[in-house]
Each structure stands twice: as C-alpha cells, then as structure tokens.
Design a protein around this motif. Structure first.
Motif: not given
Length: 270
Positions: A247-251, A254-256
């Motif tokens: 889930a790279p876009n998890h809230d 912030r980036g990684r």
C-alpha cells in the motif's frame, strides 16, 4: 345459610381463578379452534401474498401448534420464518430457522433456513444505517455481525451450490471488513493507552484471519506503530517495508516514511 369464606380460602380461590383465566386462549386463538389444517394454510398463504404478515403469523403458528405433523406443517414452518422476517422480528426469525434446521436437516429447502437465519442476524446488525453513514457498526457490539458471518459461512460450506450461496458470499466479504475494522478500533485503543504489544497482536490477528480485506493494510500500519512503541525499530522497519510494498499510498506514509500517530517516537523510513 350463609357461607363464610376464610381469608386463606378466598386467596386460594382467587389464585385458581387467575390460573384458569391464564389458560384461556385469546379470542383470535379461540376463533381458530377446530379450523382444518388446509384452511389455516390457505388463509396463511393468502395473508402472505397480501402482505398481511400478522394474520399470516397467526395462521402459520396455529398449524405449527395444532398440526405439527400435518401435511402442510413443514412448509408452514418455512413460511413462518419469512413472516417473522417481514415484521422485523429478527429474534423469532432466527429461532424459527434454527428449529427448522434441527427438525429437518435433510429437507430439500433447508438451505433457505440457513440463509434466512443469517439474513435475520444481518438485519439485526443495522447494516442499512451504516450505508446511510448514520453509524459505523464496526464500533458497536458485533454479536449480530458474528452470528451473520457464521450463518452465511455455514450455508456456503454445507450447500455451495445453493441458489442463496452467491448472495451469502457477497455479504461475507462485507462482514469480514466490518469484523476486521472492529479489531483495528480495539488496536487503536491499545496504542492510545500504551499497550503496544496488545496492539501488535491485534494487527497480526487481522492479517492472519482477514488477509484479503482492506483493513489488512491498516493492520500493517498498526503493527509498525506498535513496534515503535516497544522500541523495536528493526521489526517496525521490516513491517514498514511490507506496508510500502502492498500500500504505497497509505495515508500514514509520506513517500517511504512512516509517521506515528499515537506513539511518541521518531518517524521511520524504509
């Protein structure tokens, strides 16, 4: 000659009168005395078709009581489940369905009883209110939710080819998400209270039991923060990498970089 009644005797007579009155049926029940089974069934069916569910319940219950082994008894029991459901009497609908399953486990329509038992629990959970965003049922007591999940799961397991199985499967997907979200509400409470190990265990439980739900990604975030609270930054980093991969876009990212919400700890980057 005048008869004098002692207070004790008078009390006994009054009690007997009360018991006799209690044994008497209601006028509506007495009206059905002596009515043939077929007539009761036809009147019950007609009432169902006209959506007169109270009358239908009255006739179908009369068949169940007076003719438990009659020609229409089994069908009347099935239709009674439906009538209870239509009057929003979820408890009676579930009880009637459970009774039918117990008495007629090999009946060709027993899958309907399993389905209606689950549907009654579904309705009891007030899921329609959540769809209107009036409440979030995952924050409430989930007794009815677990009952519905168990009932629909049993239906699918026992009767995978049932005509009701596809609908039950769709409802199970929704119920899984509700149950998983509930576990995460509990985990969030643990994080705020500093019970970090308990929060990690809740997150892991969601991953193990509801891996295909949307909540599984939030479970990873919960575990990252719980590990940070425990001072286990290496384990937090490993879990963070799994979160980024899935889930790279998890809230919470912030980036990684992961920013804890409840734990007083530095941000963690993968």
């Amino acid at each position: 000659m005048r008869v004098i009644t002692s207070p004790a005797r008078l009390a006994v007579l009054m009690l007997a009168g009360t018991l006799l009155a209690g044994c008497a049926g209601t006028p509506e029940e007495e009206e059905l005395d002596g009515v043939a089974e077929r007539q009761l069934y036809e009147e019950g069916r007609e009432a169902l078709e006209e959506s007169s569910y109270t009358t239908a319940i009255n006739r179908l219950e009369a068949i169940d009581t007076r003719y438990p082994f009659g020609e229409h008894a089994e069908q009347a029991q099935l239709e009674l489940i439906y009538a209870y459901h239509q009057t929003d009497d979820w408890e009676s609908a579930r009880a009637a369905a459970s009774r039918f399953i117990r008495l007629h486990p090999d009946h060709p329509q027993v899958d309907y009883a399993y389905y209606m038992r689950g549907l009654a629990a579904w309705q009891a959970g007030r899921f329609s209110l959540e769809r209107l965003r009036v409440i979030d049922i995952s924050k409430r007591d989930l007794g009815a939710t677990r009952d519905a999940y168990a009932d629909f799961s049993e239906l699918i397991q026992r009767y995978p080819s049932s005509q009701y199985a596809p609908d039950a499967k769709q409802r199970i997907v929704y119920l899984r998400n509700v149950l998983a979200r509930h576990e995460l509400h509990v985990a969030d409470f643990y994080l705020r209270k500093g019970a970090y190990l308990a929060a990690v265990e809740r997150g892991r439980w969601v991953l193990e039991n509801y891996p295909q739900t949307q909540a599984s990604r939030d479970a990873l975030a919960t575990m990252v923060e719980g590990y940070l609270g425990l001072g286990m930054r290496d384990r937090a980093g490993e879990t963070l990498q799994v979160l980024i991969d899935n889930a790279p876009n998890h809230d919470r990212l912030r980036g990684r970089t992961f920013r804890p919400q409840h734990v007083k700890a530095e941000s963690l980057s993968a």
